[in-house]
Design an enzyme around this catalytic site. Structure first.
Site, PDB file in Angstrom:
ATOM      1  N   CYS A   1     -15.148  -3.460  -0.074  1.00 25.47           N
ATOM      2  CA  CYS A   1     -13.746  -3.689   0.271  1.00 25.47           C
ATOM      3  C   CYS A   1     -13.199  -4.795  -0.620  1.00 25.47           C
ATOM      4  CB  CYS A   1     -13.613  -4.078   1.730  1.00 25.47           C
ATOM      5  SG  CYS A   1     -14.185  -5.767   2.022  1.00 25.47           S
TER       6      CYS A   1
ATOM      7  N   ARG B   1      -1.825   6.451   9.722  1.00 23.02           N
ATOM      8  CA  ARG B   1      -1.760   5.980   8.337  1.00 23.02           C
ATOM      9  C   ARG B   1      -2.029   7.114   7.350  1.00 23.02           C
ATOM     10  NH1 ARG B   1      -4.555   0.060   8.584  1.00 23.02           N
ATOM     11  NH2 ARG B   1      -3.158  -0.839  10.131  1.00 23.02           N
TER      12      ARG B   1
ATOM     13  N   CYS C   1     -16.046  -8.835   5.815  1.00 20.74           N
ATOM     14  CA  CYS C   1     -16.014  -9.230   7.225  1.00 20.74           C
ATOM     15  C   CYS C   1     -16.373  -8.007   8.046  1.00 20.74           C
ATOM     16  CB  CYS C   1     -14.628  -9.773   7.589  1.00 20.74           C
ATOM     17  SG  CYS C   1     -13.441  -8.498   8.018  1.00 20.74           S
TER      18      CYS C   1
ATOM     19  N   LYS D   1      -6.246   6.663  12.239  1.00 21.27           N
ATOM     20  CA  LYS D   1      -6.583   7.209  10.915  1.00 21.27           C
ATOM     21  C   LYS D   1      -7.097   8.644  11.018  1.00 21.27           C
ATOM     22  CE  LYS D   1      -7.962   2.645   9.233  1.00 21.27           C
ATOM     23  NZ  LYS D   1      -9.101   1.846   8.754  1.00 21.27           N
TER      24      LYS D   1
ATOM     25  N   LYS E   1      -3.999   0.810  14.903  1.00 20.97           N
ATOM     26  CA  LYS E   1      -3.937   1.761  13.779  1.00 20.97           C
ATOM     27  C   LYS E   1      -4.613   3.082  14.145  1.00 20.97           C
ATOM     28  CE  LYS E   1      -7.813  -0.735  11.747  1.00 20.97           C
ATOM     29  NZ  LYS E   1      -8.159  -1.640  10.661  1.00 20.97           N
TER      30      LYS E   1
ATOM     31  N   CYS F   1      -7.756 -10.981   0.985  1.00 21.18           N
ATOM     32  CA  CYS F   1      -7.795 -10.584   2.386  1.00 21.18           C
ATOM     33  C   CYS F   1      -7.986 -11.802   3.281  1.00 21.18           C
ATOM     34  CB  CYS F   1      -8.926  -9.585   2.622  1.00 21.18           C
ATOM     35  SG  CYS F   1      -9.071  -9.217   4.372  1.00 21.18           S
TER      36      CYS F   1
ATOM     37  N   ARG G   1       0.855  -1.194   0.000  1.00 19.55           N
ATOM     38  CA  ARG G   1       0.000   0.000   0.000  1.00 19.55           C
ATOM     39  C   ARG G   1       0.885   1.237   0.000  1.00 19.55           C
ATOM     40  NH1 ARG G   1      -3.790  -0.259   4.858  1.00 19.55           N
ATOM     41  NH2 ARG G   1      -4.751  -1.944   3.682  1.00 19.55           N
TER      42      ARG G   1
ATOM     43  N   CYS H   1     -13.659  -2.301   6.345  1.00 24.89           N
ATOM     44  CA  CYS H   1     -12.769  -1.429   5.567  1.00 24.89           C
ATOM     45  C   CYS H   1     -13.500  -0.472   4.629  1.00 24.89           C
ATOM     46  CB  CYS H   1     -11.776  -2.254   4.772  1.00 24.89           C
ATOM     47  SG  CYS H   1     -10.666  -3.176   5.826  1.00 24.89           S
TER      48      CYS H   1
HETATM   49  S1  SF4 Z   1     -13.543  -5.468   5.595  1.00 25.42           S
HETATM   50 FE1  SF4 Z   1     -12.745  -7.408   6.207  1.00 25.42          FE
HETATM   51  S2  SF4 Z   1     -12.813  -8.579   4.358  1.00 25.42           S
HETATM   52 FE2  SF4 Z   1     -12.979  -6.520   3.712  1.00 25.42          FE
HETATM   53  S3  SF4 Z   1     -10.896  -5.945   3.292  1.00 25.42           S
HETATM   54 FE3  SF4 Z   1     -11.349  -5.323   5.361  1.00 25.42          FE
HETATM   55  S4  SF4 Z   1     -10.603  -6.968   6.588  1.00 25.42           S
HETATM   56 FE4  SF4 Z   1     -10.779  -7.759   4.518  1.00 25.42          FE
END
Ligand code: SF4
Ligand SMILES: Cc1cc2nc3c(=O)[nH]c(=O)nc-3n(C[C@H](O)[C@H](O)[C@H](O)COP(=O)(O)O)c2cc1C
Length: 1581
Positions: free
Chosen positions: A1445, A1160, A1490, A1227, A1225, A1451, A1091, A1494
């Site tokens: 995401c 970040r 998940c 942000k 983290k 991931c 990244r 993100c």
């Molecule tokens: S929300 Fe969860 S699944 Fe999606 S990128 Fe972030 S960590 Fe991975």
């Protein structure tokens, strides 16, 4: 001699068995055979039924007399064997009997036989049932006499299905024709195995040298046969008028019809040349009367590869010199059900016949061909009824036929010897109705002569319509009596039919309803068709599969159109056409034209004839000609011929099953410039499926040397496909592009197909390569490999062709992979892994040293580490108590039988998917579950199982069974198998107060007790905390540098992995292929994500180009624009990590602190409403970023220093962070109202710019926003940021430091799940935190100043900036910069970056702003954007506001798809949106794989958070300005449930919303969810 009532197939088979030692046939032709089967010499005939190709079984070494009985539909598949049979001594004396047709209701179809006419077999044909018997005998005798294989064929419809009485021969006659001595002599010829194998060409020469005169031998046999039977045949013979003007040339049943008509017209100057021996074909000219002026060649075959049909071409070749003879070609059969004598009479009397015509289209002229002594009947009834019925006449001469599939039989009977015309009865004296079916009855009655007789079984069975039809024919109706005496029977008149004439008719058949139009199957090949269209546009010419819905579902009526043969013929035709066109143009030029035209056309001609001219040059010249309409008028043919087309044959993987049959071979060997795109939809991911692989067309073609071959896969490399298509087109000979598109469950589903593609490319089952012989001609290497693995066969080919060494030299990396072929590589790796496991074992055991306590096996099944952690803890405790412990994942315990030798087992297993085993426990469970009691001896084994799950993971009542299912199953199974349960099954539940620990702490003491271990607990090994790890790392160095050098694995150690995040990179593995690789004993497909930290998402065009290049060079060919305005590259291998990071740094970007427990990337609104504001907020963020950046020199040392040195002596210092950095983290974002595009409320620290005039005077400061949580864990929750107050601009950076250090010092450092700033604030209270910040910054917050956000979306389209510069915000779905077939955005942006003078700004919602376009470049930029469709913003409001995401496959936390699935889901929802009239309304919709969040899902109006593959929790009610959290609405919904739930809500919203009311507000008002105020009430439903 005797008379037998047989059909053509039976007659032929009978003859075959007279003269065979062996009959081979398929189940489809088994009905031909007569039992018992003995040959003319009294020996039993060996019957061989086969599922495979009968012809393949014919060759034999000991010259057995062999016959194959086949239908011509299987003949094409036999082509390779036919050729072999003809060329090989082992085929001598064999006869292939073929029933020729297409299984349809047609009169005849010889197309398949004609397709094999060049195979080298002798071809003999029969035209009646008697002939089928007689000439089958002739074929066998001649096959022995000539030592050649014969193919004897007859019409499958007329001859094969006609029943008639024929004269068969007794054995004594048969053995006169072919004696036992003849056969013995034939068999005594020795096969010479010692001869070196001859090439086909030499063999051909040799055969010609000692050629026998086949025609003469066949005629001799025919003459001998005539002497014995009185039935004379000729290889070809003329009958008819001796001074005929018109002569028909024909064979088969068609010739028989013609023969009858000619006999009926003794005075007409017409004749028939009937052919029996078709190959070799004798000189026909000598047979035709010199008077003939017209030859009418009739044939039932359609050759798609040429304008004229085969027999016509054969005949014309002979008559080339006879210019006075006009030749015409007539087609019959193939599609028509009958060839009537009237139509033949029609063509004989016609004065003008087209050069090509269809017999069915000729105007019929009545002719009577049925002798007066014959009776004609038509019987309607089931075939078995009719068979018995017709046989009752067998003492007389009888002929029956019927149309395939129709219950109507046509019968001719005569008491005198006669031959019958093989056509349907048109005017029957009698119709017999044995059926009640009106349709069959009407068909039969139509054929009744006026005043004829109708025989019925009972009056009551007749419908009114049938009665009326009988009455209309003025027929006599009699009752059916005894069939044996049918024709002579007493006639019982039923009724005077006149009474039936006025009946009402309700059942007269209407036009048959047209069969329902078959819904087009989805075109599997669509993605590739799209590419072909894209690459070639107007030039594209797909020459086969026309009118087919797909190459996988060829047109029902013309299946052959999908074949390469068909298209090949068309291309050849076009090539010839163009050749003629060029000649004609040349002539035109020579004849003189106006000077201008002359020049234009000459230019075109020059190029068209030049081998070196490019397609573009020719087509440009053609367009220039086309621009002059006057000139175009003069052109000899269609002006389309001016252009060079790109000809493509489209094929499916079925072509690979038999390359000969499919015609691929012909195209390859033909050498013409034609391209084939063969799309393979087979799934090759498993070993079994790979085993099933068909022939490899690629290797087959490469072996010919002069064929361009590419193996590509759209889901692996889009540009690879483009390359291949263009190269194939440019290559002047045949080209084959093998394209992979795996259809999982018979459909192309982009995610499933993508995964399959990856697996197949990864394991080498579908290697990506290109073989371009044109390069070889230039002295270059023709082979290029685009993937990493190849199959053994390909490797062998390369080695043989000496390309291998060059390849290895070019790709040093490939050496290892290439040398070890797939299989050995697997084995080697597997052996290595096993050895390692054993070593680890031994180490463990020796480490335990004096352990002499009881042995304990601890097994775990765990996906995300919980169960593994518990198992490790148990193992550590057991070890410290002196037990002899073995610890491993369930699947690593290889031989389950060994369990019988274990004493104690503790098994900890979690639950995955929907009640499934975790992935490292599946094999174990499969093996265990496979045992029945008694299969395995477990009576000595004591066991304890602890299951782990979540009782609310699948909340519906009916899904309760999924709770902790693996633990329950294993516990029960072990008990059933006789093992002894130490303690009751323990069940850890995430829902308990302390999660699974609650149940564990109750279960564990009992478990220890039952093992006899006391006093467990107390002195645990101290856990290595993350803080300790950071301290030990020496300012983030760890041993990353050393780890990078370790080539034995693609991964890095756990600790270095955590440290690596601070450097901007995560280790990942490709989860799509995880299981497959595991099965193969390979380590996971490890790679790294990198990244880039870039405040405000700003990059220069130069930086963009660097990223673009790195994406190809080291990553997976795509650039990802993230939800936090950063670039991400995926799929970087460990060995390339350093080069990639160096590349990024050379372009003055950095990856340091892009991830990790630090501040970040800082986000900034990329386009501000007041243009002047952007520069100010950007500068602020740049400064803040520098101020808060980590100071460690480790980054430079590891990645950038020229020497890779580890553990440098420099003493680092982190003034802000200290050695333990932050707890988690951190942000920061900067928003410029009214845009909340950066989602201020989702971040730890936010600055809302307060603007006066055009000046940013200060910021409102927010703290404590954050998204992440864990499913089922209410202690984790998302939280919207809280407002602290206003700070003047010049103090803002100071405040940012104060905020960050407050979190540094007060954030939780013992539980990472509780370490984000949001929890710190809720733990300590906002006032305390605010006070702390004020203390540290020395500034007391003023009250927040007024501001207003409109929404949190991007601002699409053009806006004006400062200094006459412009910005354009374009839409890039999910930030994926990658070339798509319909959206080549990566190329478009690369090309733009080459001249764009402004900058690129990544937007907070994964889109892109082309910023600072100077006014002078505005038009050019617009044109460029349009060219690549990058200006397209015509998407629904839903799509424009959607965000997902990355999730799968990279991931590691993803539980479900996100970025790959959201576009599809949006597509489904768009339908409801459109219907509700909401197309342009913006509803924020977000998805994550998940709960980590993100893509900031908890602030969306509608959100989906992955729970398990295919299942999502649905959230509703987020604020439209991104200011309010949403709330859980439904759990674990699958797609259909999502649609069923959400669509009605959308519709209701459209009806009920108030003016301007956003969706998120309305769902709360409508009562779907409660409003969420703070993070702490997020879980209150
Ligand atoms: S929300 Fe969860 S699944 Fe999606 S990128 Fe972030 S960590 Fe991975
Ligand atoms: C994708 C996924 C699916 C799950 N499915 C179930 C389930 O069907 N039944 C259940 O009881 N628990 C289920 N769980 C809960 C887990 O079993 C539980 O969180 C466990 O502690 C995870 O352990 P592990 O980290 O060792 O895999 C699921 C968890 C995840 C992440």
């Amino acid at each position: 001699m005797s008379t037998q009532y047989l059909n053509g197939e039976q007659a032929c088979a009978l003859a075959a068995q007279h003269y065979s030692d062996r009959l081979v046939y398929s189940p489809a032709t088994a009905s031909w055979i007569h039992q018992p089967v003995a040959n003319a010499w009294g020996q039993a005939v060996q019957n061989q039924s086969t599922q495979s190709q009968p012809v393949s079984l014919l060759p034999n070494k000991n010259r057995q007399l062999s016959s194959a009985l086949v239908s011509s539909t299987s003949l094409l598949a036999a082509i390779p064997y036919l050729y072999k049979l003809a060329r090989d001594d082992q085929g001598a004396g064999s006869v292939v009997h073929v029933s020729a047709g297409n299984d349809k209701d047609v009169f005849a179809d010889f197309s398949d036989v004609m397709a094999v006419r060049h195979s080298g077999l002798v071809l003999l044909t029969s035209s009646s049932v008697q002939e089928a018997y007689d000439l089958a005998l002739v074929a066998h005798v001649a096959a022995v006499r000539t030592s050649k294989p014969f193919l004897h064929f007859f019409d499958s419809s007329r001859v094969a299905q006609e029943y008639t009485s024929i004269t068969t021969l007794a054995d004594d006659v048969l053995t006169q024709l072919l004696s036992a001595e003849d056969v013995a002599a034939f068999k005594s010829v020795e096969q010479d195995d010692t001869k070196p194998a001859l090439t086909a060409y030499l063999k051909y020469q040799q055969q010609n040298a000692n050629a026998v005169d086949v025609t003469a031998v066949v005629q001799q046999v025919m003459d001998q046969f005539a002497q014995l039977t009185g039935r004379q045949y000729s290889t070809a013979a003329y009958t008819g008028h001796k001074d005929a003007d018109k002569v028909v040339v024909a064979m088969g049943a068609g010739a028989n019809v013609v023969s009858h008509v000619i006999q009926a017209l003794p005075d007409a100057k017409v004749g028939l040349l009937k052919i029996h021996l078709y190959r070799p074909l004798e000189d026909l000219v000598a047979l035709v009367p010199a008077s003939a002026k017209q030859l009418v060649v009739l044939e039932p075959s359609q050759d798609q590869t040429s304008t004229y049909n085969p027999l016509f071409l054969d005949v014309s070749a002979g008559f080339l010199e006879k210019e006075q003879v006009d030749l015409v070609s007539g087609l019959y059969g193939v599609t028509g059900a009958d060839v009537s004598p009237a139509s033949i009479h029609g063509l004989l009397s016609s004065i003008t016949l087209d050069r090509r015509f269809e017999v069915a289209a000729v105007k019929p002229v009545a002719v009577d061909v049925v002798p007066a002594h014959a009776q004609q009947l038509v019987v309607a009834g089931a075939s078995d009824q009719i068979h018995g019925f017709a046989q009752s006449f067998a003492s007389q001469q009888v002929y029956t036929t019927h149309v395939h599939g129709q219950p109507v039989t046509h019968i001719r009977v005569s008491s005198q010897p006669t031959t019958f015309v093989p056509s349907l009865v048109a005017d029957a004296q009698t119709v017999v109705l044995l059926t009640n079916s009106p349709a069959a009855s009407f068909d039969a009655l139509q054929r009744l002569s006026q005043g004829g007789k109708v025989v019925i079984t009972s009056e009551s069975a007749l419908s009114n319509g049938v009665k009326r039809a009988i009455a209309d024919k003025k027929a006599t109706v009699v009752e059916y009596q005894a069939k044996a005496t049918f024709l002579e029977q007493e006639q019982v008149i039923v009724v005077p039919v006149s009474e039936w004439a006025n009946l009402s008719i309700e059942d007269v058949p209407q036009e048959q309803p047209a069969p329902a139009v078959q819904q087009d199957a989805p075109r599997l090949e669509t993605p590739y068709l799209g590419l072909l269209n894209q690459v070639f546009g107007d030039r594209l010419d797909i020459v086969n599969a026309v009118n087919s819905s797909s190459v996988w579902s060829p047109s029902a009526t013309n299946p052959e159109r999908a074949s390469p043969e068909y298209g090949y013929g068309k291309v050849l035709h076009k090539i010839q056409q163009r050749g003629r066109f060029i000649d004609q143009v040349e002539a035109l030029i020579k004849n003189g034209l106006p000077a201008d035209d002359q020049k234009l056309l000459s230019q075109w001609l020059l190029l068209a004839k030049s081998p070196s001219a490019t397609v573009k040059q020719i087509n440009d010249a053609a367009n220039a000609v086309l621009a002059k309409p006057e000139l175009v008028k003069l052109l000899p043919g269609h002006h389309d011929l001016l252009f060079v087309k790109s000809n493509w044959l489209l094929g499916s993987d079925s072509w690979a099953v038999d390359l000969g049959q499919s015609g691929v071979h012909h195209v390859i060997t033909g050498g013409d410039n034609i391209n084939m795109l063969v799309i393979d939809t087979q799934v090759y991911s498993s070993e079994e499926e790979r085993e099933l692989r068909k022939k490899d067309i690629g290797l087959y073609a490469m072996n010919f040397g002069n064929v361009y071959v590419a193996s590509v896969a759209i889901y692996a490399s889009y540009t690879g496909v483009l390359h291949a298509l263009m190269e194939a087109d440019a290559y002047p000979g045949p080209s084959i592009v093998l394209a992979y598109l795996p259809a999982v469950d018979n459909k192309i589903d982009s995610i499933a197909s993508l995964k399959e593609t990856k697996i197949s490319v990864d394991n080498g089952a579908w290697p990506l390569y290109r073989w371009n012989p044109a390069l070889e001609a230039q002295g270059k290497e023709p082979f290029s490999l685009d993937s990493q693995r190849v199959k053994r066969e390909l490797e062998a080919f390369l080695k043989r062709e000496n390309h291998f060494t060059q390849i290895v030299a070019q790709h040093p990396d490939l050496d290892r992979l290439l040398v070890s072929s797939l299989e050995t590589d697997f084995q080697k790796r597997h052996a290595e892994l096993k050895r390692k496991a054993r070593d680890d074992y031994e180490k463990l055991l020796s480490g335990l040293g004096g352990a002499n306590g009881p042995p304990l096996l601890v097994l775990f099944g765990s996906d995300n580490g919980n169960a593994e952690g518990v198992a490790k803890k148990i193992a550590t405790r057991a070890t410290s108590r002196g037990l002899q412990v073995k610890l491993m994942a369930m699947d690593d315990y290889e031989d389950i039988q060994e369990l019988g030798n274990e004493a104690n087992l503790v098994l900890v297993v979690s639950t995955a998917g929907q009640g499934e085993l975790p992935s490292n426990g599946r094999e174990f469970w499969k093996a265990l579950n496979g045992f029945n009691p008694g299969d395995i001896q477990l009576s000595e084994l004591n066991f304890a199982v602890f299951g782990m799950g979540d009782s609310h993971y699948w909340p519906r009542e009916e899904d309760a069974m999924f709770y902790n299912r693996p633990g329950k199953l294993i516990d029960a199974k072990l008990s059933v198998l006789g093992a002894n349960r130490l303690v009751e099954l323990g069940l850890g539940d995430d829902q308990d107060a302390d999660g699974f620990e609650t149940a564990l702490s109750a279960w564990e003491p009992d478990m220890w007790k039952s093992l006899g271990v006391k006093d467990v607990g107390g002195e645990e090994e101290p856990k290595l905390t993350d803080d300790q790890m950071k301290i030990d790392s020496n300012y983030l160095r760890g041993t990353i540098a050393q780890d990078l050098l370790d080539e034995s694995t693609g991964a890095i150690s756990e600790i270095n992995g955590k440290l690596l995040k601070f450097h901007g990179s995560y280790g990942q593995d490709d989860r799509d292929i995880r299981e497959e690789r595991k099965k193969q004993g390979l380590e996971k497909a490890f790679s790294f994500m990198i990244r880039v930290r870039m405040p405000g998402g700003v990059s220069t065009p130069e930086q963009w180009l660097v990223m673009d290049e790195l994406a190809d060079q080291y990553a997976n060919g795509a650039i990802k624009l993230t939800t936090r305005q950063a670039f991400q590259l995926h799929g970087i291998l460990k060995k390339n990590l350093r080069s990639t990071i160096r590349g990024i740094n050379h372009s003055l970007l950095s990856t340091l602190a892009a991830c990790g427990d630090v501040n970040r990337n800082i986000m900034v609104t990329p386009v501000t409403e007041i243009p002047e504001v952007h520069a100010q907020v950007q500068e602020f963020s740049d400064k803040m970023m520098l101020h808060l950046a980590p100071q460690t020199t480790a980054y430079h040392e590891i990645w950038l220093a020229d020497d890779l040195v580890a553990g440098h002596a420099v003493q680092d210092h982190e003034p802000i962070y200290g050695p333990t950095y932050l707890p988690r983290k951190f942000k920061i974002v900067v928003a410029v109202p009214p845009n909340n595009d950066v989602d201020i409320y989702a971040h730890d620290l936010g600055f809302i710019a307060i603007v006066e005039g055009k000046q940013v005077v200060g910021y409102n400061v927010t703290v404590g926003g954050g998204m992440g949580m864990t499913h089922g864990n209410k202690k984790t929750y998302p939280r919207p940021a809280s407002m602290l107050g206003y700070v003047p601009a010049d103090l803002a950076i100071k405040v940012s430091e104060a905020v960050m250090t407050t979190q540094r010092d007060y954030g939780c450092r013992t539980n990472r799940k509780h370490a984000r700033f949001k929890y710190t604030i809720d733990d300590h209270g906002l006032d305390f935190i605010k006070g702390e910040i004020e203390k540290r910054s020395g500034y007391t917050f003023a009250p927040a100043r007024a501001f207003e956000f409109k929404d949190n979306a991007d601002r699409y389209g053009w806006t004006k900036g400062v200094d006459d510069k412009w910005h354009f915000c374009m839409f890039i779905e999910n930030g994926k910069v990658k070339d798509f077939p319909d959206f080549p955005v990566r190329t478009g942006l690369r090309e733009l970056a080459k001249w764009h003078k402004g900058e690129f700004r990544l937007s907070p919602n994964q889109h892109l702003v082309i910023a600072n376009v100077p006014e002078a470049d505005l038009e050019k930029t617009k044109l460029h954007l349009a060219k690549y469709k990058m200006d397209n913003l015509a998407f629904s409001g839903l799509r424009l506001n959607a965000m997902a995401c990355v999730a799968l496959p990279t991931c590691g936390l993803a539980m479900a798809e996100s970025e790959r699935y959201l576009p599809t889901l949006v597509g489904h929802l768009e339908q409801a949106i459109e219907e509700a009239g909401l197309r342009d309304d913006a509803i924020t919709i977000r998805m994550t794989g998940c709960p980590n969040g993100c893509a900031r899902p908890y602030l969306a109006e509608l959100a989906f958070v992955g729970k398990a593959p295919g299942a999502y929790n649905v959230y509703l009610g987020g604020g439209h300005q991104g200011e309010r959290l949403n709330k859980l609405f439904k759990e674990s919904l699958r797609e259909d449930e999502i649609l069923a739930t959400i669509k009605p809500i959308i519709k209701q919203y459209a009806l009920e919303r108030q003016q301007g009311e956003p969706f998120g507000d309305w769902v709360i008002r409508a009562g779907y969810v409660k409003k969420t105020i703070t993070g702490l009430d997020f879980h209150d439903l």
